[in-house]
Design an enzyme around this catalytic site. Sequence first.
Site: not given
Ligand code: NAD
Length: 339
Positions: A124, A148, A152
Amino acid sequence: MHILVTGGAGYIGSHTCILLIEAGYDVIVFDNFSNASKESIKRVEKIVGEEITLIEGDIRNRDDLHNVFNMYKIDAVIHFAGLKAVGESVEKPLKYYDNNIHGTIVLCEVMAEHHCKSIVFSSSATVYGDPHTTPIKENFPLSATNPYGRSKLFIEEMLRDLYISDNAWKVVLLRYFNPVGAHTSGTIGEDPYGIPNNLMPFIAQTAVGTREYLSVFGDDYDTHDGTGVRDYLHVMDLADGHVKALDKINNFNEVITINLGTGTGYSVLDMVKAFEKASGKQVPYKIAPRRAGDIAKCFADATYAKEILGWEATRSIDEMCQDSWRWQSNNPNGYKKED
Ligand code: NAD
Ligand code: UDP
């Protein structure tokens, strides 16, 4: 090629599955549904017109992972699984370190045992902390302001150490800026539990009438209209970045770190106006105090992604808002009704 998509039922994962399948990859979704609904994958199946292998499991659970690796010869992992709520991470740091860091350690150990050493990791822009200038390049100093972000940062370092210990690892660290929007079908999108922390889902829920007004956190930043500036990126462009990273992963002989952003910053009020235009709805807002930990401006220098992956964002802010509105207006309660 079999690709294990951890967190594949979530917001970014579900959109990425579509493009992976369209590109000819065999996708195995692995998710514990802590922040997702099985309905998202049912809808992805409708979009792509085929069944998707969906395994319910937790990345911290070695047996869950071994089962998947025993069932399929996984060639690479796209690792989305993680918790992402900044505020909650401040209140419950150990939950974040356990889920994100411990989970990634177990995942990498099991991958190595099964001789699968290719991983694309969801990092991120938060790892840049408060950047000294914008646009942000990949070689800028890194820091974290909350658990958080620290999770990362630590996972990035851990994956670099893993590569140093064994050059057979192929590691791509993708630093996302602000993913927004939805698939053009309007059938899948971002469905945050509870009150949204992020701007776009909050704006969308205000436009659809679920929320009364948007609180704009600060109008005295050093930006063109005083409100915070971010690099909003269409989730389908972001998904495409993952497919391109995977296509090229075997060409890389070092850990590759890439910003995925558009290179353009928009303010909170720019986003409100664009959303009103796209939806034809008013988005009432009130100026509120700055949110603790927020920075004035954050947008990417996205030239390296173009150079190394041949990737660049193509969708405009209007498309981001139109697609987000289509999803929100067709599904005012997200996936919940169908659960
Ligand atoms: P999200 O919460 O929609 O998706 C994450 C998924 O991981 C969910 O489906 C959740 O059920 C699953 N999950 C969480 N912990 C788990 C575990 N221990 N075992 C199995 N599954 C698990 O989030 P997103 O927005 O799709 O983000 C995806 C990734 O991208 C994350 O790692 C997030 O930190 C990163 N990210 C997101 C953003 C954003 O703004 N959305 C920005 C930068 C980075
Ligand atoms: N923001 C806001 N009201 C909200 C949510 C966010 O004014 O209800 C602002 C926030 O201060 C920041 C921008 O919108 O300037 C993007 O916030 P978000 O949480 O979506 O992303 P991040 O700050 O993590 O980049």
